[in-house]
Design a protein around this motif. Structure first.
Motif, PDB file in Angstrom:
ATOM      1  N   LYS A 105       0.836  -1.205   0.000  1.00  0.00           N
ATOM      2  CA  LYS A 105       0.000   0.000   0.000  1.00  0.00           C
ATOM      3  C   LYS A 105       0.866   1.248   0.000  1.00  0.00           C
ATOM      4  O   LYS A 105       0.590   2.206  -0.730  1.00  0.00           O
ATOM      5  N   LEU A 106       1.910   1.225   0.811  1.00  0.00           N
ATOM      6  CA  LEU A 106       2.825   2.355   0.872  1.00  0.00           C
ATOM      7  C   LEU A 106       3.509   2.577  -0.475  1.00  0.00           C
ATOM      8  O   LEU A 106       3.612   3.713  -0.950  1.00  0.00           O
ATOM      9  N   LYS A 107       3.925   1.509  -1.124  1.00  0.00           N
ATOM     10  CA  LYS A 107       4.555   1.614  -2.436  1.00  0.00           C
ATOM     11  C   LYS A 107       3.590   2.218  -3.447  1.00  0.00           C
ATOM     12  O   LYS A 107       3.963   3.092  -4.246  1.00  0.00           O
ATOM     13  N   ALA A 108       2.333   1.779  -3.410  1.00  0.00           N
ATOM     14  CA  ALA A 108       1.333   2.321  -4.338  1.00  0.00           C
ATOM     15  C   ALA A 108       1.146   3.821  -4.117  1.00  0.00           C
ATOM     16  O   ALA A 108       1.031   4.594  -5.086  1.00  0.00           O
ATOM     17  N   GLU A 109       1.118   4.244  -2.853  1.00  0.00           N
ATOM     18  CA  GLU A 109       0.982   5.673  -2.565  1.00  0.00           C
ATOM     19  C   GLU A 109       2.183   6.451  -3.087  1.00  0.00           C
ATOM     20  O   GLU A 109       2.034   7.530  -3.685  1.00  0.00           O
ATOM     21  N   LEU A 110       3.374   5.913  -2.858  1.00  0.00           N
ATOM     22  CA  LEU A 110       4.582   6.582  -3.348  1.00  0.00           C
ATOM     23  C   LEU A 110       4.618   6.613  -4.878  1.00  0.00           C
ATOM     24  O   LEU A 110       4.990   7.624  -5.475  1.00  0.00           O
ATOM     25  N   ASP A 111       4.243   5.495  -5.506  1.00  0.00           N
ATOM     26  CA  ASP A 111       4.175   5.465  -6.976  1.00  0.00           C
ATOM     27  C   ASP A 111       3.247   6.552  -7.492  1.00  0.00           C
ATOM     28  O   ASP A 111       3.570   7.255  -8.456  1.00  0.00           O
ATOM     29  N   ASN A 112       2.092   6.695  -6.843  1.00  0.00           N
ATOM     30  CA  ASN A 112       1.116   7.702  -7.247  1.00  0.00           C
ATOM     31  C   ASN A 112       1.704   9.105  -7.125  1.00  0.00           C
ATOM     32  O   ASN A 112       1.559   9.929  -8.031  1.00  0.00           O
ATOM     33  N   LEU A 113       2.363   9.385  -6.007  1.00  0.00           N
ATOM     34  CA  LEU A 113       2.977  10.699  -5.815  1.00  0.00           C
ATOM     35  C   LEU A 113       4.058  10.971  -6.859  1.00  0.00           C
ATOM     36  O   LEU A 113       4.117  12.049  -7.445  1.00  0.00           O
ATOM     37  N   ILE A 114       4.912   9.984  -7.076  1.00  0.00           N
ATOM     38  CA  ILE A 114       6.001  10.155  -8.046  1.00  0.00           C
ATOM     39  C   ILE A 114       5.453  10.333  -9.448  1.00  0.00           C
ATOM     40  O   ILE A 114       5.941  11.170 -10.216  1.00  0.00           O
ATOM     41  N   ASP A 115       4.402   9.593  -9.784  1.00  0.00           N
ATOM     42  CA  ASP A 115       3.797   9.712 -11.122  1.00  0.00           C
ATOM     43  C   ASP A 115       3.179  11.095 -11.345  1.00  0.00           C
ATOM     44  O   ASP A 115       3.088  11.545 -12.475  1.00  0.00           O
ATOM     45  N   GLN A 116       2.763  11.749 -10.257  1.00  0.00           N
ATOM     46  CA  GLN A 116       2.171  13.080 -10.378  1.00  0.00           C
ATOM     47  C   GLN A 116       3.220  14.177 -10.505  1.00  0.00           C
ATOM     48  O   GLN A 116       2.883  15.325 -10.799  1.00  0.00           O
ATOM     49  N   CYS A 117       4.459  13.846 -10.300  1.00  0.00           N
ATOM     50  CA  CYS A 117       5.526  14.849 -10.344  1.00  0.00           C
ATOM     51  C   CYS A 117       5.769  15.269 -11.791  1.00  0.00           C
ATOM     52  O   CYS A 117       6.010  14.442 -12.662  1.00  0.00           O
ATOM     53  N   SER A 118       5.721  16.567 -12.018  1.00  0.00           N
ATOM     54  CA  SER A 118       5.975  17.076 -13.370  1.00  0.00           C
ATOM     55  C   SER A 118       7.389  17.623 -13.494  1.00  0.00           C
ATOM     56  O   SER A 118       7.746  18.184 -14.525  1.00  0.00           O
ATOM     57  N   CYS A 119       8.184  17.449 -12.432  1.00  0.00           N
ATOM     58  CA  CYS A 119       9.564  17.908 -12.400  1.00  0.00           C
ATOM     59  C   CYS A 119       9.673  19.405 -12.696  1.00  0.00           C
ATOM     60  O   CYS A 119      10.620  19.862 -13.318  1.00  0.00           O
ATOM     61  N   GLY A 120       8.671  20.125 -12.197  1.00  0.00           N
ATOM     62  CA  GLY A 120       8.700  21.576 -12.327  1.00  0.00           C
ATOM     63  C   GLY A 120       9.459  22.164 -11.156  1.00  0.00           C
ATOM     64  O   GLY A 120      10.495  21.636 -10.744  1.00  0.00           O
ATOM     65  N   THR A 121       8.928  23.197 -10.576  1.00  0.00           N
ATOM     66  CA  THR A 121       9.581  23.834  -9.436  1.00  0.00           C
ATOM     67  C   THR A 121       9.082  23.205  -8.135  1.00  0.00           C
ATOM     68  O   THR A 121       8.041  22.546  -8.105  1.00  0.00           O
ATOM     69  N   VAL A 122       9.832  23.460  -7.069  1.00  0.00           N
ATOM     70  CA  VAL A 122       9.451  22.938  -5.764  1.00  0.00           C
ATOM     71  C   VAL A 122       8.086  23.493  -5.369  1.00  0.00           C
ATOM     72  O   VAL A 122       7.273  22.795  -4.750  1.00  0.00           O
ATOM     73  N   ASP A 123       7.804  24.715  -5.760  1.00  0.00           N
ATOM     74  CA  ASP A 123       6.525  25.341  -5.445  1.00  0.00           C
ATOM     75  C   ASP A 123       5.345  24.547  -6.014  1.00  0.00           C
ATOM     76  O   ASP A 123       4.262  24.549  -5.444  1.00  0.00           O
ATOM     77  N   GLU A 124       5.565  23.831  -7.115  1.00  0.00           N
ATOM     78  CA  GLU A 124       4.511  23.051  -7.769  1.00  0.00           C
ATOM     79  C   GLU A 124       4.599  21.556  -7.449  1.00  0.00           C
ATOM     80  O   GLU A 124       3.814  20.767  -7.977  1.00  0.00           O
ATOM     81  N   CYS A 125       5.537  21.182  -6.593  1.00  0.00           N
ATOM     82  CA  CYS A 125       5.835  19.761  -6.354  1.00  0.00           C
ATOM     83  C   CYS A 125       4.713  19.072  -5.572  1.00  0.00           C
ATOM     84  O   CYS A 125       4.415  19.430  -4.435  1.00  0.00           O
ATOM     85  N   ARG A 126       4.111  18.042  -6.167  1.00  0.00           N
ATOM     86  CA  ARG A 126       3.036  17.278  -5.535  1.00  0.00           C
ATOM     87  C   ARG A 126       3.548  16.463  -4.339  1.00  0.00           C
ATOM     88  O   ARG A 126       2.818  16.238  -3.375  1.00  0.00           O
ATOM     89  N   ILE A 127       4.788  16.042  -4.394  1.00  0.00           N
ATOM     90  CA  ILE A 127       5.347  15.255  -3.293  1.00  0.00           C
ATOM     91  C   ILE A 127       5.469  16.135  -2.058  1.00  0.00           C
ATOM     92  O   ILE A 127       5.029  15.762  -0.966  1.00  0.00           O
ATOM     93  N   ILE A 128       6.048  17.330  -2.231  1.00  0.00           N
ATOM     94  CA  ILE A 128       6.179  18.265  -1.107  1.00  0.00           C
ATOM     95  C   ILE A 128       4.801  18.662  -0.593  1.00  0.00           C
ATOM     96  O   ILE A 128       4.581  18.706   0.611  1.00  0.00           O
ATOM     97  N   GLU A 129       3.867  18.865  -1.489  1.00  0.00           N
ATOM     98  CA  GLU A 129       2.506  19.224  -1.093  1.00  0.00           C
ATOM     99  C   GLU A 129       1.865  18.125  -0.232  1.00  0.00           C
ATOM    100  O   GLU A 129       1.233  18.380   0.769  1.00  0.00           O
ATOM    101  N   ALA A 130       2.067  16.859  -0.663  1.00  0.00           N
ATOM    102  CA  ALA A 130       1.483  15.739   0.076  1.00  0.00           C
ATOM    103  C   ALA A 130       2.137  15.552   1.448  1.00  0.00           C
ATOM    104  O   ALA A 130       1.482  15.109   2.407  1.00  0.00           O
ATOM    105  N   LEU A 131       3.381  15.930   1.583  1.00  0.00           N
ATOM    106  CA  LEU A 131       4.104  15.765   2.849  1.00  0.00           C
ATOM    107  C   LEU A 131       3.883  16.937   3.808  1.00  0.00           C
ATOM    108  O   LEU A 131       4.075  16.797   5.006  1.00  0.00           O
TER     109      LEU A 131
END
Length: 135
Positions: A105-131
């Motif tokens: 389950k944890l891997k699936a959540e991380l996969d989802n977060l990583i897949d949402q990353c557009s490699c833009g700026t930190v301000d737009e980072c979905r991973i940072i937003e989720a954390l």
């Protein structure tokens, strides 16, 4: 003829166990206290080596200390049925299976977060937003 003895350092090296861990196992009763030399050094016997090897293998398989204690007590009575040992191992396997499910389950959540990353700026980072805490 006396059987050869090991120092705590030799026992540690032979089993891949830290000296502090050996002392902890002695203090908690998992490993019986060894005899002492005239100089008051610990003198471990082959039985200590075998018992510590058993403990290490059980710990490597993830058995918690209380289950290791139970397994040792059961192993000391060679005439008993091994059904109690099987029950302990089965209980541990169920716990391992639960952890595997949680990790998937944890891997699936991380996969989802990583897949949402557009490699833009930190301000737009979905991973940072989720954390980050919700504001």
């Amino acid at each position: 003829m006396d059987s050869p003895t090991l120092t705590i350092g030799q026992l540690a090296k032979a089993t891949g166990t830290k000296v502090e861990t050996i002392r902890f196992y002695e203090k908690t009763g998992l490993l019986p206290a060894p005899a002492r030399t005239e100089g008051n050094y610990r003198a471990y016997a082959v039985d200590h080596l075998n018992r510590l090897s058993f403990i290490r293998r059980a710990r490597d398989l993830g058995f918690p200390l209380e289950q290791v204690r139970e397994l040792l007590a059961l192993a000391d009575d060679r005439t008993r049925s091994c059904s109690a040992i099987d029950a302990i191992a089965s209980e541990h396997r169920r716990e391992v299976e639960r952890k595997i499910r949680d990790l998937r389950k944890l891997k699936a959540e991380l996969d989802n977060l990583i897949d949402q990353c557009s490699c833009g700026t930190v301000d737009e980072c979905r991973i940072i937003e989720a954390l980050s805490p919700a504001t």
